[in-house]
Write a protein that holds these residues in place. Structure first.
Motif, PDB file in Angstrom:
ATOM      1  N   LYS A  46      10.704  -1.407  -1.325  1.00 13.41           N
ATOM      2  CA  LYS A  46       9.316  -1.487  -1.141  1.00 13.41           C
ATOM      3  C   LYS A  46       8.981  -0.189  -1.578  1.00 13.41           C
ATOM      4  O   LYS A  46       7.666  -0.066  -2.247  1.00 13.41           O
ATOM      5  CB  LYS A  46       9.065  -1.549   0.315  1.00 13.41           C
ATOM      6  N   MET A  47       9.868   0.694  -1.750  1.00 12.71           N
ATOM      7  CA  MET A  47       9.521   2.249  -2.169  1.00 12.71           C
ATOM      8  C   MET A  47       9.430   2.426  -3.939  1.00 12.71           C
ATOM      9  O   MET A  47       9.531   3.185  -4.371  1.00 12.71           O
ATOM     10  CB  MET A  47      10.066   3.515  -1.664  1.00 12.71           C
ATOM     11  N   GLY A  48       9.598   1.245  -4.344  1.00 15.49           N
ATOM     12  CA  GLY A  48       9.808   0.866  -5.793  1.00 15.49           C
ATOM     13  C   GLY A  48      11.357   1.078  -6.483  1.00 15.49           C
ATOM     14  O   GLY A  48      11.545   1.011  -7.669  1.00 15.49           O
ATOM     15  N   GLY A  49      12.286   0.957  -5.395  1.00 18.17           N
ATOM     16  CA  GLY A  49      13.717   0.898  -5.994  1.00 18.17           C
ATOM     17  C   GLY A  49      13.828  -0.362  -6.665  1.00 18.17           C
ATOM     18  O   GLY A  49      13.429  -1.579  -6.505  1.00 18.17           O
ATOM     19  N   SER A  50      15.037  -0.418  -7.692  1.00 12.66           N
ATOM     20  CA  SER A  50      15.214  -1.406  -8.435  1.00 12.66           C
ATOM     21  C   SER A  50      16.967  -1.764  -8.032  1.00 12.66           C
ATOM     22  O   SER A  50      17.503  -1.087  -7.286  1.00 12.66           O
ATOM     23  CB  SER A  50      15.322  -1.327  -9.996  1.00 12.66           C
ATOM     24  N   LYS A  51      17.428  -3.081  -8.232  1.00 12.27           N
ATOM     25  CA  LYS A  51      18.700  -3.419  -8.120  1.00 12.27           C
ATOM     26  C   LYS A  51      19.688  -2.517  -8.839  1.00 12.27           C
ATOM     27  O   LYS A  51      20.592  -1.765  -8.188  1.00 12.27           O
ATOM     28  CB  LYS A  51      18.861  -4.875  -8.596  1.00 12.27           C
ATOM     29  N   GLU A  52      19.187  -2.217  -9.874  1.00 14.72           N
ATOM     30  CA  GLU A  52      19.956  -1.329 -11.089  1.00 14.72           C
ATOM     31  C   GLU A  52      20.203   0.113 -10.191  1.00 14.72           C
ATOM     32  O   GLU A  52      21.222   0.836 -10.145  1.00 14.72           O
ATOM     33  CB  GLU A  52      19.470  -1.168 -12.213  1.00 14.72           C
ATOM     34  N   GLU A  53      19.006   0.681  -9.646  1.00 11.43           N
ATOM     35  CA  GLU A  53      19.021   2.012  -9.224  1.00 11.43           C
ATOM     36  C   GLU A  53      19.591   1.903  -7.879  1.00 11.43           C
ATOM     37  O   GLU A  53      20.407   2.739  -7.675  1.00 11.43           O
ATOM     38  CB  GLU A  53      17.472   2.294  -8.921  1.00 11.43           C
ATOM     39  N   PHE A  54      19.757   0.860  -7.154  1.00 14.51           N
ATOM     40  CA  PHE A  54      20.420   0.900  -5.896  1.00 14.51           C
ATOM     41  C   PHE A  54      21.888   0.867  -6.360  1.00 14.51           C
ATOM     42  O   PHE A  54      22.806   1.761  -5.451  1.00 14.51           O
ATOM     43  CB  PHE A  54      20.013  -0.474  -5.241  1.00 14.51           C
ATOM     44  N   GLU A  55      22.412   0.303  -7.234  1.00 14.24           N
ATOM     45  CA  GLU A  55      23.720  -0.183  -7.542  1.00 14.24           C
ATOM     46  C   GLU A  55      24.452   1.537  -8.055  1.00 14.24           C
ATOM     47  O   GLU A  55      25.528   1.863  -7.585  1.00 14.24           O
ATOM     48  CB  GLU A  55      24.049  -1.131  -8.608  1.00 14.24           C
ATOM     49  N   LEU A  80      21.354  -9.526  -3.207  1.00 12.25           N
ATOM     50  CA  LEU A  80      20.697  -8.444  -3.332  1.00 12.25           C
ATOM     51  C   LEU A  80      19.491  -8.653  -4.135  1.00 12.25           C
ATOM     52  O   LEU A  80      18.189  -8.152  -3.647  1.00 12.25           O
ATOM     53  CB  LEU A  80      21.375  -7.407  -4.153  1.00 12.25           C
ATOM     54  N   LYS A  81      19.196  -9.490  -4.982  1.00 13.38           N
ATOM     55  CA  LYS A  81      18.151  -9.653  -5.675  1.00 13.38           C
ATOM     56  C   LYS A  81      17.124 -10.484  -4.812  1.00 13.38           C
ATOM     57  O   LYS A  81      15.687 -10.400  -4.828  1.00 13.38           O
ATOM     58  CB  LYS A  81      18.258 -10.636  -7.067  1.00 13.38           C
ATOM     59  N   LYS A  82      17.599 -11.366  -4.101  1.00 13.73           N
ATOM     60  CA  LYS A  82      16.868 -12.147  -3.040  1.00 13.73           C
ATOM     61  C   LYS A  82      16.192 -11.069  -2.143  1.00 13.73           C
ATOM     62  O   LYS A  82      14.979 -11.144  -1.764  1.00 13.73           O
ATOM     63  CB  LYS A  82      17.548 -12.992  -2.409  1.00 13.73           C
ATOM     64  N   ILE A  83      16.889  -9.997  -1.395  1.00 13.61           N
ATOM     65  CA  ILE A  83      16.307  -9.162  -0.620  1.00 13.61           C
ATOM     66  C   ILE A  83      15.200  -8.421  -1.592  1.00 13.61           C
ATOM     67  O   ILE A  83      14.038  -8.254  -0.869  1.00 13.61           O
ATOM     68  CB  ILE A  83      17.452  -8.372   0.028  1.00 13.61           C
ATOM     69  N   GLU A  84      15.659  -8.087  -2.709  1.00 13.07           N
ATOM     70  CA  GLU A  84      14.669  -7.450  -3.705  1.00 13.07           C
ATOM     71  C   GLU A  84      13.165  -8.172  -3.471  1.00 13.07           C
ATOM     72  O   GLU A  84      11.837  -7.538  -3.419  1.00 13.07           O
ATOM     73  CB  GLU A  84      14.806  -6.809  -4.754  1.00 13.07           C
ATOM     74  N   GLU A  85      13.053  -9.506  -3.691  1.00 15.47           N
ATOM     75  CA  GLU A  85      11.919 -10.302  -3.965  1.00 15.47           C
ATOM     76  C   GLU A  85      11.536 -10.537  -2.521  1.00 15.47           C
ATOM     77  O   GLU A  85      10.062 -10.255  -2.473  1.00 15.47           O
ATOM     78  CB  GLU A  85      12.457 -11.662  -4.384  1.00 15.47           C
ATOM     79  N   MET A  89      19.814  -4.674   5.911  1.00 15.28           N
ATOM     80  CA  MET A  89      18.745  -5.309   5.405  1.00 15.28           C
ATOM     81  C   MET A  89      17.384  -4.736   5.453  1.00 15.28           C
ATOM     82  O   MET A  89      16.545  -4.811   4.283  1.00 15.28           O
ATOM     83  CB  MET A  89      18.571  -6.924   6.063  1.00 15.28           C
ATOM     84  N   VAL A  90      17.004  -4.326   6.588  1.00 13.95           N
ATOM     85  CA  VAL A  90      15.741  -3.402   6.523  1.00 13.95           C
ATOM     86  C   VAL A  90      15.863  -2.318   5.690  1.00 13.95           C
ATOM     87  O   VAL A  90      14.781  -2.060   5.291  1.00 13.95           O
ATOM     88  CB  VAL A  90      15.473  -3.170   8.085  1.00 13.95           C
ATOM     89  N   ALA A  91      16.965  -1.464   5.655  1.00 16.68           N
ATOM     90  CA  ALA A  91      16.972  -0.335   4.796  1.00 16.68           C
ATOM     91  C   ALA A  91      16.767  -0.648   3.441  1.00 16.68           C
ATOM     92  O   ALA A  91      16.077  -0.060   2.390  1.00 16.68           O
ATOM     93  CB  ALA A  91      18.416   0.354   5.026  1.00 16.68           C
TER      94      ALA A  91
END
Length: 96
Positions: free
Chosen positions: A70-79, A2-7, A62-64
Motif C-alpha cells: 500500500k506504501m508503494g512497495g513492489s514484489k522486487e523491492e520486497f525480495e 506474493l503477487k496476489k497479496i500485492e494485487e 499478510m497485513v504487514a
C-alpha cells in the motif's frame, strides 16, 4: 502468493493508517494465542494451541505485506529488502 497479496493490497480500501492499526491488532492476537498455547497464568482458558499461534503469525505477515504494498512497495523491492535484512540478521547471529 506474493503477487496476489500485492494485487489485493492495492485494491484494499483501508488507508495506510488503518492497515497499521490492523497490524497492531493482529500482533496482539499472536500474543494472546501464544500466552494461551504456553498455558500462561490467566490465559489457558482460551484453549488456543500452536496451530493458532502459527495462523495468527501468518495474519501478521499478510497485513504487514499489505502495508508494504500500500506504501508503494513492489514484489522486487520486497525480495531485495528481505535479502538485505536476512543477510544483516545472519551477521548479527554469527556474532553471538
Amino acid at each position: 502468493m506474493l503477487k496476489k497479496i500485492e494485487e489485493l493490497s492495492i485494491l484494499n480500501k483501508k488507508t495506510p493508517e488503518q492497515i497499521g492499526l490492523k497490524l497492531s491488532e493482529e500482533t496482539g492476537e499472536v500474543t494472546q494465542a501464544l500466552l494461551s498455547a504456553t498455558n500462561a497464568p490467566g490465559s489457558a482458558y482460551k484453549k488456543e494451541g500452536v496451530e493458532d499461534v502459527k495462523e495468527e503469525c501468518v495474519d501478521v505477515i499478510m497485513v504487514a505485506l499489505s502495508l508494504f504494498f500500500k506504501m508503494g512497495g513492489s514484489k522486487e523491492e520486497f525480495e531485495e529488502t528481505l535479502k538485505t535484512k536476512t543477510t544483516k540478521w545472519e551477521k548479527v547471529s554469527e556474532i553471538k
